[in-house]
Design a protein around this motif. Structure first.
Motif, PDB file in Angstrom:
ATOM      1  N   GLN A  47      -3.939  -5.751  14.548  1.00  0.00           N
ATOM      2  CA  GLN A  47      -3.865  -5.687  13.088  1.00  0.00           C
ATOM      3  C   GLN A  47      -2.396  -5.660  12.685  1.00  0.00           C
ATOM      4  O   GLN A  47      -1.619  -4.898  13.242  1.00  0.00           O
ATOM      5  CB  GLN A  47      -4.577  -4.428  12.577  1.00  0.00           C
ATOM      6  CG  GLN A  47      -4.427  -4.174  11.094  1.00  0.00           C
ATOM      7  CD  GLN A  47      -5.091  -5.224  10.223  1.00  0.00           C
ATOM      8  OE1 GLN A  47      -6.165  -5.708  10.537  1.00  0.00           O
ATOM      9  NE2 GLN A  47      -4.454  -5.578   9.131  1.00  0.00           N
ATOM     10  N   VAL A  48      -2.008  -6.512  11.738  1.00  0.00           N
ATOM     11  CA  VAL A  48      -0.621  -6.499  11.279  1.00  0.00           C
ATOM     12  C   VAL A  48      -0.356  -5.211  10.520  1.00  0.00           C
ATOM     13  O   VAL A  48      -1.247  -4.644   9.893  1.00  0.00           O
ATOM     14  CB  VAL A  48      -0.273  -7.745  10.437  1.00  0.00           C
ATOM     15  CG1 VAL A  48      -0.372  -9.010  11.278  1.00  0.00           C
ATOM     16  CG2 VAL A  48      -1.136  -7.853   9.204  1.00  0.00           C
ATOM     17  N   ARG A  49       0.855  -4.757  10.595  1.00  0.00           N
ATOM     18  CA  ARG A  49       1.184  -3.443  10.060  1.00  0.00           C
ATOM     19  C   ARG A  49       1.535  -3.466   8.580  1.00  0.00           C
ATOM     20  O   ARG A  49       1.150  -2.582   7.838  1.00  0.00           O
ATOM     21  CB  ARG A  49       2.334  -2.867  10.870  1.00  0.00           C
ATOM     22  CG  ARG A  49       2.580  -1.444  10.612  1.00  0.00           C
ATOM     23  CD  ARG A  49       3.510  -0.897  11.656  1.00  0.00           C
ATOM     24  NE  ARG A  49       3.534   0.536  11.574  1.00  0.00           N
ATOM     25  CZ  ARG A  49       4.135   1.287  12.436  1.00  0.00           C
ATOM     26  NH1 ARG A  49       4.741   0.753  13.462  1.00  0.00           N
ATOM     27  NH2 ARG A  49       4.148   2.589  12.297  1.00  0.00           N
ATOM     28  N   TRP A  50       2.289  -4.476   8.162  1.00  0.00           N
ATOM     29  CA  TRP A  50       2.796  -4.503   6.795  1.00  0.00           C
ATOM     30  C   TRP A  50       2.286  -5.683   5.978  1.00  0.00           C
ATOM     31  O   TRP A  50       2.524  -5.753   4.786  1.00  0.00           O
ATOM     32  CB  TRP A  50       4.331  -4.561   6.800  1.00  0.00           C
ATOM     33  CG  TRP A  50       4.959  -3.377   7.432  1.00  0.00           C
ATOM     34  CD1 TRP A  50       5.067  -2.128   6.892  1.00  0.00           C
ATOM     35  CD2 TRP A  50       5.560  -3.302   8.714  1.00  0.00           C
ATOM     36  NE1 TRP A  50       5.689  -1.282   7.773  1.00  0.00           N
ATOM     37  CE2 TRP A  50       6.016  -1.989   8.906  1.00  0.00           C
ATOM     38  CE3 TRP A  50       5.758  -4.222   9.740  1.00  0.00           C
ATOM     39  CZ2 TRP A  50       6.653  -1.555  10.054  1.00  0.00           C
ATOM     40  CZ3 TRP A  50       6.391  -3.803  10.898  1.00  0.00           C
ATOM     41  CH2 TRP A  50       6.835  -2.479  11.040  1.00  0.00           C
ATOM     42  N   SER A  51       1.620  -6.613   6.612  1.00  0.00           N
ATOM     43  CA  SER A  51       1.385  -7.914   5.992  1.00  0.00           C
ATOM     44  C   SER A  51       0.046  -8.090   5.309  1.00  0.00           C
ATOM     45  O   SER A  51      -0.251  -9.163   4.807  1.00  0.00           O
ATOM     46  CB  SER A  51       1.583  -9.017   7.039  1.00  0.00           C
ATOM     47  OG  SER A  51       2.885  -8.929   7.577  1.00  0.00           O
ATOM     48  N   GLY A  52      -0.806  -7.091   5.299  1.00  0.00           N
ATOM     49  CA  GLY A  52      -2.075  -7.223   4.598  1.00  0.00           C
ATOM     50  C   GLY A  52      -3.228  -7.505   5.522  1.00  0.00           C
ATOM     51  O   GLY A  52      -3.284  -7.034   6.661  1.00  0.00           O
ATOM     52  N   ILE A 134     -11.479  -4.683  12.790  1.00  0.00           N
ATOM     53  CA  ILE A 134     -10.390  -4.378  13.733  1.00  0.00           C
ATOM     54  C   ILE A 134      -9.739  -3.040  13.420  1.00  0.00           C
ATOM     55  O   ILE A 134      -9.469  -2.249  14.319  1.00  0.00           O
ATOM     56  CB  ILE A 134      -9.332  -5.511  13.733  1.00  0.00           C
ATOM     57  CG1 ILE A 134      -9.926  -6.799  14.279  1.00  0.00           C
ATOM     58  CG2 ILE A 134      -8.098  -5.104  14.535  1.00  0.00           C
ATOM     59  CD1 ILE A 134      -9.047  -8.018  14.054  1.00  0.00           C
ATOM     60  N   ILE A 135      -9.495  -2.785  12.153  1.00  0.00           N
ATOM     61  CA  ILE A 135      -8.800  -1.560  11.770  1.00  0.00           C
ATOM     62  C   ILE A 135      -9.611  -0.312  12.140  1.00  0.00           C
ATOM     63  O   ILE A 135      -9.056   0.751  12.395  1.00  0.00           O
ATOM     64  CB  ILE A 135      -8.426  -1.594  10.271  1.00  0.00           C
ATOM     65  CG1 ILE A 135      -7.331  -0.587   9.984  1.00  0.00           C
ATOM     66  CG2 ILE A 135      -9.632  -1.402   9.398  1.00  0.00           C
ATOM     67  CD1 ILE A 135      -6.608  -0.824   8.682  1.00  0.00           C
TER      68      ILE A 135
END
Length: 148
Positions: A47-52, A134-135
């Motif tokens: 999961q991307v951290r800052w990108s949405g 995923i989160i």
């Protein structure tokens, strides 16, 4: 010498979701060709951290040289957009896919140039549903392959 035409279509399996995507050979010809040449890719999602609402591969995929221009620069991403992030300076050279609204950002929410290299054209709803988990459930196993 025989000329072989490669399919623009790839298959993405993310967990139980299977979808088809088209690569943008016109808008991102070098990156699309390099991604096809790197297939098959077996990895897992992060999961991307800052990108949405997007994930990236865990592994690095150096599809373009460090000094290559970024083709088809994407700003805002929508569900199904496939990107290549040539983040050589950070050591993150990733393939990523949005499963909702996203924009590739560095820490402190600074926009980062990425190449929009393709888009999911079939199976998007199943892909989005699997990716949204995923989160909560952790990384998904992914396979990206060329269609024959």
């Amino acid at each position: 010498m025989e000329h072989i035409t490669m399919s623009k279509t790839i298959t993405i399996k993310a967990g139980d979701a299977v979808c088809r995507a088209e690569l943008f050979d016109d808008a991102a010809p070098a990156t699309a060709a390099a991604l096809r040449a790197a297939l098959p890719i077996s990895d897992r999602t992060i999961q991307v951290r800052w990108s949405g609402n997007a994930w990236r591969t865990e592994g690095n995929y150096e599809l373009q040289p460090v000094d290559a221009p970024i083709e088809n620069v994407a700003e805002k991403l929508n569900a199904g957009d496939i990107i290549y992030y040539p983040g050589y300076s950070s050591g993150n050279v990733k393939v990523g896919i949005a499963y909702g609204d996203a924009q590739w950002l560095a820490p402190f929410r600074e926009p980062v140039d990425v190449c929009k290299v393709g888009r999911i054209v079939e199976g998007l709803d199943e892909f989005v549903a699997a990716s949204k988990r995923i989160i909560f459930d952790g990384p998904l196993a992914i396979e990206i392959t060329a269609e024959s």
